[in-house]
Scaffold this motif. Structure first.
Motif, PDB file in Angstrom:
ATOM      1  N   THR A   1       6.471   7.013   9.104  1.00 30.27           N
ATOM      2  CA  THR A   1       6.829   7.214  10.511  1.00 30.27           C
ATOM      3  C   THR A   1       6.526   5.935  11.270  1.00 30.27           C
ATOM      4  N   ILE A   2       7.548   5.400  11.945  1.00 26.93           N
ATOM      5  CA  ILE A   2       7.371   4.173  12.726  1.00 26.93           C
ATOM      6  C   ILE A   2       7.976   4.373  14.111  1.00 26.93           C
ATOM      7  N   ASN A   3       7.851   3.377  14.965  1.00 26.73           N
ATOM      8  CA  ASN A   3       8.384   3.419  16.313  1.00 26.73           C
ATOM      9  C   ASN A   3       9.462   2.345  16.448  1.00 26.73           C
ATOM     10  N   PRO A   4      10.712   2.672  16.142  1.00 27.73           N
ATOM     11  CA  PRO A   4      11.764   1.644  16.123  1.00 27.73           C
ATOM     12  C   PRO A   4      11.941   0.890  17.433  1.00 27.73           C
ATOM     13  N   SER A   5      11.832   1.553  18.572  1.00 23.98           N
ATOM     14  CA  SER A   5      12.095   0.874  19.845  1.00 23.98           C
ATOM     15  C   SER A   5      11.152  -0.300  20.055  1.00 23.98           C
ATOM     16  N   ASP A   6       9.852  -0.036  20.018  1.00 24.22           N
ATOM     17  CA  ASP A   6       8.882  -1.095  20.296  1.00 24.22           C
ATOM     18  C   ASP A   6       8.653  -2.018  19.101  1.00 24.22           C
ATOM     19  N   GLN A   7       8.683  -1.445  17.895  1.00 22.59           N
ATOM     20  CA  GLN A   7       8.316  -2.239  16.718  1.00 22.59           C
ATOM     21  C   GLN A   7       9.482  -3.026  16.127  1.00 22.59           C
TER      22      GLN A   7
ATOM     23  N   SER B   1       0.802  -1.223   0.000  1.00 25.80           N
ATOM     24  CA  SER B   1       0.000   0.000   0.000  1.00 25.80           C
ATOM     25  C   SER B   1       0.835   1.273   0.000  1.00 25.80           C
ATOM     26  N   GLY B   2       2.035   1.211   0.579  1.00 27.78           N
ATOM     27  CA  GLY B   2       2.858   2.414   0.699  1.00 27.78           C
ATOM     28  C   GLY B   2       2.346   3.387   1.747  1.00 27.78           C
ATOM     29  N   GLN B   3       1.413   2.946   2.582  1.00 29.62           N
ATOM     30  CA  GLN B   3       0.794   3.825   3.578  1.00 29.62           C
ATOM     31  C   GLN B   3       1.463   3.651   4.943  1.00 29.62           C
ATOM     32  N   SER B   4       1.761   4.759   5.600  1.00 28.80           N
ATOM     33  CA  SER B   4       2.397   4.712   6.902  1.00 28.80           C
ATOM     34  C   SER B   4       1.545   3.960   7.925  1.00 28.80           C
ATOM     35  N   VAL B   5       0.225   4.134   7.843  1.00 28.36           N
ATOM     36  CA  VAL B   5      -0.653   3.437   8.782  1.00 28.36           C
ATOM     37  C   VAL B   5      -0.541   1.918   8.607  1.00 28.36           C
ATOM     38  N   ALA B   6      -0.338   1.479   7.370  1.00 27.29           N
ATOM     39  CA  ALA B   6      -0.161   0.048   7.109  1.00 27.29           C
ATOM     40  C   ALA B   6       1.192  -0.440   7.628  1.00 27.29           C
ATOM     41  N   HIS B   7       2.247   0.380   7.435  1.00 26.77           N
ATOM     42  CA  HIS B   7       3.563   0.009   7.960  1.00 26.77           C
ATOM     43  C   HIS B   7       3.476  -0.246   9.468  1.00 26.77           C
ATOM     44  N   ASN B   8       2.812   0.661  10.165  1.00 23.95           N
ATOM     45  CA  ASN B   8       2.694   0.547  11.620  1.00 23.95           C
ATOM     46  C   ASN B   8       1.847  -0.654  12.025  1.00 23.95           C
ATOM     47  N   MET B   9       0.766  -0.873  11.323  1.00 25.09           N
ATOM     48  CA  MET B   9      -0.108  -1.998  11.647  1.00 25.09           C
ATOM     49  C   MET B   9       0.625  -3.326  11.430  1.00 25.09           C
ATOM     50  N   ALA B  10       1.391  -3.394  10.340  1.00 26.70           N
ATOM     51  CA  ALA B  10       2.149  -4.610  10.038  1.00 26.70           C
ATOM     52  C   ALA B  10       3.227  -4.860  11.091  1.00 26.70           C
ATOM     53  N   LEU B  11       3.972  -3.811  11.455  1.00 25.67           N
ATOM     54  CA  LEU B  11       5.028  -3.966  12.455  1.00 25.67           C
ATOM     55  C   LEU B  11       4.453  -4.377  13.803  1.00 25.67           C
TER      56      LEU B  11
ATOM     57  N   LYS C   1      11.613  -6.357  19.453  1.00 28.88           N
ATOM     58  CA  LYS C   1      11.143  -7.607  18.831  1.00 28.88           C
ATOM     59  C   LYS C   1      12.171  -8.217  17.875  1.00 28.88           C
ATOM     60  N   GLN C   2      13.269  -7.507  17.657  1.00 35.05           N
ATOM     61  CA  GLN C   2      14.294  -7.960  16.705  1.00 35.05           C
ATOM     62  C   GLN C   2      13.683  -8.259  15.339  1.00 35.05           C
ATOM     63  N   VAL C   3      12.906  -7.306  14.875  1.00 32.12           N
ATOM     64  CA  VAL C   3      12.222  -7.424  13.583  1.00 32.12           C
ATOM     65  C   VAL C   3      13.132  -6.930  12.457  1.00 32.12           C
ATOM     66  N   THR C   4      13.014  -7.550  11.291  1.00 26.79           N
ATOM     67  CA  THR C   4      13.747  -7.143  10.090  1.00 26.79           C
ATOM     68  C   THR C   4      12.791  -6.446   9.129  1.00 26.79           C
ATOM     69  N   VAL C   5      13.182  -5.285   8.644  1.00 25.25           N
ATOM     70  CA  VAL C   5      12.412  -4.574   7.623  1.00 25.25           C
ATOM     71  C   VAL C   5      13.307  -4.408   6.400  1.00 25.25           C
ATOM     72  N   PHE C   6      12.803  -4.748   5.246  1.00 23.22           N
ATOM     73  CA  PHE C   6      13.620  -4.610   4.036  1.00 23.22           C
ATOM     74  C   PHE C   6      12.766  -4.177   2.850  1.00 23.22           C
ATOM     75  N   GLY C   7      13.403  -3.535   1.913  1.00 24.40           N
ATOM     76  CA  GLY C   7      12.743  -3.181   0.662  1.00 24.40           C
ATOM     77  C   GLY C   7      12.912  -4.296  -0.341  1.00 24.40           C
ATOM     78  N   SER C   8      11.899  -4.495  -1.176  1.00 26.74           N
ATOM     79  CA  SER C   8      11.988  -5.522  -2.211  1.00 26.74           C
ATOM     80  C   SER C   8      11.415  -4.947  -3.497  1.00 26.74           C
ATOM     81  N   TRP C   9      12.260  -4.907  -4.530  1.00 32.85           N
ATOM     82  CA  TRP C   9      11.858  -4.269  -5.778  1.00 32.85           C
ATOM     83  C   TRP C   9      12.194  -5.189  -6.953  1.00 32.85           C
ATOM     84  N   TYR C  10      11.165  -5.588  -7.702  1.00 31.64           N
ATOM     85  CA  TYR C  10      11.337  -6.447  -8.874  1.00 31.64           C
ATOM     86  C   TYR C  10      11.979  -7.783  -8.457  1.00 31.64           C
ATOM     87  N   PHE C  11      12.728  -8.427  -9.353  1.00 31.05           N
ATOM     88  CA  PHE C  11      13.348  -9.721  -9.058  1.00 31.05           C
ATOM     89  C   PHE C  11      14.654  -9.817  -9.826  1.00 31.05           C
ATOM     90  N   SER C  12      15.561 -10.656  -9.355  1.00 33.32           N
ATOM     91  CA  SER C  12      16.802 -10.842 -10.109  1.00 33.32           C
ATOM     92  C   SER C  12      16.497 -11.768 -11.290  1.00 33.32           C
TER      93      SER C  12
END
Length: 343
Positions: A272-278, A243-253, A282-293
């Motif tokens: 905008t996210i909350n790195p400490s809690d999110q 979605s590219g929506q900040s509200v979705a980023h937060n909900m997912a995290l 939780k030792q969560v990984t966030v990464f970008g993924s664009w197209y494919f090799s």
């Protein structure tokens, strides 16, 4: 050769269908007669005039970065493709010899050009590309499915693979447009369970018809609790945001289990996210993924074939090139999901 029909997006919601010369190929290039070419949400950045990939005047390039068709002419240096081959086309054209090109990530090449953005793309009768950018498609795969297999399905295949999906995975996908629905198909084929989130009822129903295990309105007050219950109380093992929506980023995290992973696929200039809690606790990984090799395409085709994935279901509307203005207007108004030019 004579002229051909081609579509240009000069910006300010303008769509121009022009007659331009059929391209002349060089020794290592091929000419593809385009049979199907998809419209993508990122094309709307050209439509409006704020291109997500810049590096030239969009008024001078044919748009379209998800084409498929038939090889009709090959340069004298081309050995691995022949006239009559069914192909899709990889959107990034790199130098061919740098580290990124040699590991299959043409779009990371410092000199790369992008079909439909910084070089001529596929919304035309013919397309000229280097032979190394061709993706040979099997005879049983339609041109329409081959076009969708690239940016739409291929991108979500690659993101899903990076999440390490197995039969133990519970995956939330935010945004059930063409990318999110392709992600639903990919995750299910890889063995994961899917909760699909979108505020539009029709999109949620479509996701369920594609195999999603649960579909929720993200605005529903009980959505977070339902996700927790769906994932056995621990939280999701993975999430994909289309979605590219900040509200979705937060909900997912917030919905991710400890050690979970979030793939960001939907274009977003800021969030905008909350790195400490999110993230940190939780030792969560966030990464970008664009197209494919490009080396992943063999696996993409194998997953489509072995799981009988019907990519044509994702195409809700088809248009002729001369109907381009209507096609982009309807796509912009979300009156279509995946829209495809066919010939």
């Amino acid at each position: 050769m004579s002229n051909m029909t081609a579509v240009f997006l000069p910006g300010n919601k303008q769509v121009e269908v022009r007659a331009v010369p059929v391209p002349t190929i060089g020794p290592d290039e091929v000419l593809v007669e385009i049979k199907a070419s998809c419209i993508c949400r990122s094309d709307l950045s050209l439509y409006y005039g704020n291109a997500v990939i810049s590096g030239g005047d969009s008024n001078q390039f044919v748009c379209g970065h998800e084409p498929a068709g038939v090889v009709v002419q090959v340069g004298e240096a081309v050995t691995e493709f022949a006239e009559g081959d069914n192909v899709a086309v990889y959107l990034g054209v790199g130098c061919g010899v740098c580290h990124h090109c040699r590991t299959g990530h043409f779009y990371l090449c410092a000199k790369w050009k992008c079909l439909g953005f910084t070089m001529d793309g596929g919304n035309a009768e013919f397309l000229k590309v280097p032979a190394r950018n061709l993706l040979k498609s099997p005879r049983g795969l339609s041109h329409l499915a081959a076009a969708i297999s690239t940016d739409a399905f291929g991108t979500l295949f690659s993101a899903s693979r990076k999440l390490g999906i197995s039969g133990l995975s519970s995956i939330g996908i935010w945004g059930m447009g063409p990318m999110g629905t392709a992600g639903t198909l990919a995750v299910k084929a890889m063995g994961g369970r899917v909760v699909a989130l979108d505020p539009i009822e029709e999109r949620r129903q479509f996701a369920l018809s594609l195999g999603a295990d649960l579909a929720l309105d993200p605005r529903d007050d009980t959505a977070a609790d339902q996700i927790r219950e769906f994932s056995g109380g621990e939280g999701l093992t993975g999430a994909i945001d289309c979605s590219g929506q900040s509200v979705a980023h937060n909900m997912a995290l917030d919905a991710l289990a400890p050690m979970g992973k979030l793939a960001l696929v939907g274009e977003a200039a800021a969030t905008t996210i909350n790195p400490s809690d999110q993230l940190i606790r939780k030792q969560v990984t966030v990464f970008g993924s664009w197209y494919f090799s490009i080396d992943e395409y063999a696996d993409i085709l194998q997953l489509i074939e072995t799981h009988g994935i019907d990519l044509e279901r994702l195409a809700t509307h088809t248009f002729a090139l001369k109907e381009a203005e209507t096609a982009f207007r309807m796509f912009d108004a979300r009156e279509t999901e995946k829209a495809v030019f066919v010939r």
